[in-house]
Design a protein around this motif. Structure first.
Motif, PDB file in Angstrom:
ATOM      1  N   GLY A  97       0.816  -1.228   0.000  1.00 30.91           N
ATOM      2  CA  GLY A  97       0.000   0.000   0.000  1.00 30.91           C
ATOM      3  C   GLY A  97       0.838   1.261   0.000  1.00 30.91           C
ATOM      4  O   GLY A  97       0.397   2.312  -0.443  1.00 30.91           O
ATOM      5  N   ARG A  98       2.073   1.133   0.490  1.00 32.75           N
ATOM      6  CA  ARG A  98       2.918   2.328   0.546  1.00 32.75           C
ATOM      7  C   ARG A  98       3.333   2.801  -0.833  1.00 32.75           C
ATOM      8  O   ARG A  98       3.456   3.996  -1.092  1.00 32.75           O
ATOM      9  CB  ARG A  98       4.154   2.051   1.400  1.00 32.75           C
ATOM     10  CG  ARG A  98       3.858   2.288   2.862  1.00 32.75           C
ATOM     11  CD  ARG A  98       4.910   1.769   3.787  1.00 32.75           C
ATOM     12  NE  ARG A  98       6.272   1.994   3.310  1.00 32.75           N
ATOM     13  CZ  ARG A  98       7.324   1.342   3.778  1.00 32.75           C
ATOM     14  NH1 ARG A  98       7.163   0.439   4.703  1.00 32.75           N
ATOM     15  NH2 ARG A  98       8.518   1.585   3.311  1.00 32.75           N
ATOM     16  N   ILE A  99       3.593   1.878  -1.731  1.00 30.72           N
ATOM     17  CA  ILE A  99       4.045   2.303  -3.060  1.00 30.72           C
ATOM     18  C   ILE A  99       2.896   2.324  -4.070  1.00 30.72           C
ATOM     19  O   ILE A  99       3.045   2.809  -5.175  1.00 30.72           O
ATOM     20  CB  ILE A  99       5.193   1.406  -3.594  1.00 30.72           C
ATOM     21  CG1 ILE A  99       4.760  -0.057  -3.614  1.00 30.72           C
ATOM     22  CG2 ILE A  99       6.441   1.594  -2.772  1.00 30.72           C
ATOM     23  CD1 ILE A  99       5.680  -0.914  -4.473  1.00 30.72           C
TER      24      ILE A  99
ATOM     25  N   PHE B 217      10.626   3.620  -2.342  1.00 32.18           N
ATOM     26  CA  PHE B 217      10.154   3.478  -0.967  1.00 32.18           C
ATOM     27  C   PHE B 217      10.460   4.727  -0.145  1.00 32.18           C
ATOM     28  O   PHE B 217       9.675   5.117   0.708  1.00 32.18           O
ATOM     29  CB  PHE B 217      10.759   2.228  -0.314  1.00 32.18           C
ATOM     30  CG  PHE B 217       9.983   0.986  -0.645  1.00 32.18           C
ATOM     31  CD1 PHE B 217       8.911   0.592   0.145  1.00 32.18           C
ATOM     32  CD2 PHE B 217      10.281   0.239  -1.765  1.00 32.18           C
ATOM     33  CE1 PHE B 217       8.175  -0.543  -0.174  1.00 32.18           C
ATOM     34  CE2 PHE B 217       9.560  -0.890  -2.089  1.00 32.18           C
ATOM     35  CZ  PHE B 217       8.495  -1.295  -1.298  1.00 32.18           C
TER      36      PHE B 217
ATOM     37  N   ALA C 295      11.668  -4.619   1.409  1.00 30.07           N
ATOM     38  CA  ALA C 295      10.775  -3.909   2.321  1.00 30.07           C
ATOM     39  C   ALA C 295       9.943  -4.901   3.136  1.00 30.07           C
ATOM     40  O   ALA C 295       9.729  -4.707   4.336  1.00 30.07           O
ATOM     41  CB  ALA C 295       9.863  -2.978   1.531  1.00 30.07           C
TER      42      ALA C 295
ATOM     43  N   PRO D 178       0.008   4.055  -4.390  1.00 31.08           N
ATOM     44  CA  PRO D 178      -0.486   5.297  -5.010  1.00 31.08           C
ATOM     45  C   PRO D 178       0.374   5.735  -6.185  1.00 31.08           C
ATOM     46  O   PRO D 178      -0.122   6.179  -7.214  1.00 31.08           O
ATOM     47  CB  PRO D 178      -0.409   6.320  -3.881  1.00 31.08           C
ATOM     48  CG  PRO D 178      -0.450   5.523  -2.627  1.00 31.08           C
ATOM     49  CD  PRO D 178       0.211   4.211  -2.944  1.00 31.08           C
ATOM     50  N   MET D 179       1.681   5.567  -6.024  1.00 30.59           N
ATOM     51  CA  MET D 179       2.565   6.014  -7.102  1.00 30.59           C
ATOM     52  C   MET D 179       2.470   5.113  -8.329  1.00 30.59           C
ATOM     53  O   MET D 179       2.522   5.585  -9.454  1.00 30.59           O
ATOM     54  CB  MET D 179       3.993   6.087  -6.600  1.00 30.59           C
ATOM     55  CG  MET D 179       4.335   7.510  -6.230  1.00 30.59           C
ATOM     56  SD  MET D 179       6.044   7.710  -5.965  1.00 30.59           S
ATOM     57  CE  MET D 179       6.086   7.515  -4.230  1.00 30.59           C
TER      58      MET D 179
ATOM     59  N   LEU E  74      -0.582  13.428  -5.773  1.00 30.84           N
ATOM     60  CA  LEU E  74      -0.489  13.028  -7.169  1.00 30.84           C
ATOM     61  C   LEU E  74      -1.721  13.447  -7.947  1.00 30.84           C
ATOM     62  O   LEU E  74      -1.657  13.732  -9.132  1.00 30.84           O
ATOM     63  CB  LEU E  74      -0.297  11.518  -7.275  1.00 30.84           C
ATOM     64  CG  LEU E  74       1.134  11.067  -7.040  1.00 30.84           C
ATOM     65  CD1 LEU E  74       1.179   9.573  -6.822  1.00 30.84           C
ATOM     66  CD2 LEU E  74       2.019  11.463  -8.199  1.00 30.84           C
TER      67      LEU E  74
ATOM     68  N   PRO F 227       0.188   6.841   2.485  1.00 30.39           N
ATOM     69  CA  PRO F 227      -0.219   6.620   1.105  1.00 30.39           C
ATOM     70  C   PRO F 227      -1.300   7.614   0.679  1.00 30.39           C
ATOM     71  O   PRO F 227      -1.349   8.037  -0.468  1.00 30.39           O
ATOM     72  CB  PRO F 227      -0.769   5.197   1.118  1.00 30.39           C
ATOM     73  CG  PRO F 227      -0.178   4.559   2.316  1.00 30.39           C
ATOM     74  CD  PRO F 227       0.018   5.651   3.318  1.00 30.39           C
TER      75      PRO F 227
ATOM     76  N   ALA G 246      10.452   7.750  -1.196  1.00 31.62           N
ATOM     77  CA  ALA G 246       9.474   8.777  -1.548  1.00 31.62           C
ATOM     78  C   ALA G 246       8.097   8.412  -1.031  1.00 31.62           C
ATOM     79  O   ALA G 246       7.226   9.265  -0.896  1.00 31.62           O
ATOM     80  CB  ALA G 246       9.429   8.964  -3.056  1.00 31.62           C
ATOM     81  N   SER G 247       7.883   7.138  -0.714  1.00 38.87           N
ATOM     82  CA  SER G 247       6.560   6.698  -0.253  1.00 38.87           C
ATOM     83  C   SER G 247       6.487   6.629   1.263  1.00 38.87           C
ATOM     84  O   SER G 247       5.562   6.056   1.801  1.00 38.87           O
ATOM     85  CB  SER G 247       6.242   5.301  -0.779  1.00 38.87           C
ATOM     86  OG  SER G 247       6.674   5.140  -2.078  1.00 38.87           O
TER      87      SER G 247
ATOM     88  N   ALA H 121      -0.763   5.936 -10.049  1.00 46.02           N
ATOM     89  CA  ALA H 121      -0.702   7.204 -10.770  1.00 46.02           C
ATOM     90  C   ALA H 121      -0.080   7.001 -12.152  1.00 46.02           C
ATOM     91  O   ALA H 121      -0.296   7.776 -13.065  1.00 46.02           O
ATOM     92  CB  ALA H 121       0.110   8.215  -9.966  1.00 46.02           C
TER      93      ALA H 121
END
Lengths: 74, 356
Positions: free
Chosen positions: A12-14, B260, A60, A16-17, B274, B267, B262-263, A20
């Motif tokens: 979930g941390r990455i 990671f 991670a 959104p990116m 974004l 979230p 940047a994240s 996008a």
């Protein structure tokens, strides 16, 4: 045993990116302490994206979940 | 690290930040002088680039530029490295060897990582800089050297002086013209400029067109902390150019650390950032709201077949309010007007015909 929630919280941390950029990383299956994930969208066919996510996400996951073993990109 | 042969002032990116502009203006001024310069900055902030720029904008530019990292050598080696040695000075010294001071004769000597020079060596360095002479190890004669000394340091030397790990006299000798380079995270506005510059440069070197860069990648680059500063950014760009196979740089191309890093926030924040318009063009809230209002009223009028009472009901407002808003949004076309009288059933069938 690794739980789905634990893995999802790292993904979930990455997410959104990735989203996008029109992509995503899906948790397909949990087998014991290993997670099977699938890359979808724009980066799905890119070898370097596979490499990055393979190494990065696995690192991670291992950092955050002591018992985590292996990440398998399917 | 860029060697003197690969350096070109055209390859230096100034960036938008006021701090970097001030630094480059200062460099222009001090490049004309011969005084000592000390450049302080974290690893990767561009100390050697600035030293190069100082040399190549000075009158010494046709003379050698010699850069040496003092961190590379042990306490004994650094002396022979800087001052040279005579044949037979120690086992293995089979011939005379000039030191870096002599090699920089007439030009500029850049001593990087001066904070790693041991105290015993500092006093010798001070003598050499002060007297403009060096003595080779094992030699007796003094050699005159005409070099401009530029030093680089990761640490604040003033603090090291206070702690007793750096000689005060050497500090004052070196610290004539200080330049402090900010870490990249303190000048984030320069990240896009640097990123585009490195992408172009590495793409050119690889013989490909500079790739398009997705918004998410731009976002990640601007959020990441860049502990390795510009050098890390440069290497990230190189890695991406070497591995990108589709012509567009996307999240998947990023190194895991950057992605990671940047994240690291929530979230939700990343998603919101974004989604927000990232270009700085201004938007008018009133115009946007009127657009939304006008769209909704048009929709309500359409689905209610132009019946304003029904449309007002759909929108949860009074019939009279709807009339006002239609007027305000400039929706008072004949079609809408005809429906102000929903009581006439003969009109409801052919509203356009009735108005014609």
């Amino acid at each position: 045993m690794v739980s789905r929630e634990q893995v999802e919280s790292v993904l979930g941390r990455i997410r959104p990116m990735m989203q996008a950029d029109g992509g995503d990383i899906e948790l397909v299956d949990l087998r014991g302490n290993s997670a099977h994930v699938r890359l979808t969208g724009m980066c799905a066919g890119c070898p370097s994206a596979h490499m990055t996510l393979y190494m990065g996400v696995e690192m991670a996951l291992r950092d955050e979940i002591k018992e985590f073993e292996e990440l398998v990109v399917v | 690290m860029k060697g003197p042969t690969t350096f070109s002032p055209d390859n230096v990116v100034v960036g938008h930040s006021a701090r970097m502009r001030a630094i480059f203006d200062f460099v222009k001024v001090v490049s004309r002088s011969d005084s000592s310069v000390i450049i302080t900055g974290e690893s990767g902030t561009g100390k050697e680039v600035i030293a190069n720029l100082l040399h190549y904008s000075s009158s010494r530019r046709h003379q050698p530029f010699v850069a040496v990292s003092c961190a590379l050598f042990s306490e004994n080696l650094i002396e022979t490295e800087l001052f040279g040695h005579e044949r037979g000075a120690f086992t293995g010294a089979i011939k005379d060897k000039p030191g870096r001071f002599e090699m920089a004769q007439g030009g500029t000597l850049f001593l990087d990582d001066i904070d790693d020079v041991p105290l015993s060596m500092q006093v010798k360095l001070l003598r050499a800089i002060q007297n403009r002479t060096v003595e080779r190890v094992g030699g007796t004669r003094s050699i005159n050297v005409n070099v401009r000394v530029i030093t680089g340091s990761k640490k604040d030397l003033k603090r090291m002086v206070a702690e007793g790990t750096f000689r005060e006299d050497l500090y004052y000798r070196l610290n004539v013209l200080p330049i402090v380079l900010p870490p990249l995270r303190e000048r984030r506005e320069d990240i896009p400029v640097l990123m585009d510059f490195f992408f172009r440069r590495f793409a050119k070197a690889r013989g490909i067109e500079p790739p398009a860069v997705s918004q998410a990648v731009r976002y990640a680059f601007s959020r990441y902390r860049w502990p390795g500063n510009v050098r890390e950014l440069e290497n990230s760009c190189e890695r991406i150019i070497q591995t990108c196979s589709c012509g567009t740089v996307r999240t998947g191309c990023l190194a895991a650390g950057v992605l990671f890093g940047a994240s690291s926030g929530s979230p939700a924040t990343a998603a919101a950032d974004l989604a927000a318009p990232t270009d700085a063009t201004s938007i008018s809230l009133d115009d946007r709201l009127q657009e939304v209002e006008s769209n909704l009223i048009s929709w309500a009028l359409k689905v209610s077949d132009g019946n304003k009472s029904r449309a007002a009901e759909l929108l949860g407002i009074k019939r009279s309010t709807l009339g006002d808003r239609i007027a305000r949004c400039g929706l008072t076309e004949p079609a809408a007007k005809e429906h102000e009288e929903p009581a006439h059933p003969e009109d409801s069938g052919e509203p356009f015909a009735a108005s014609a």
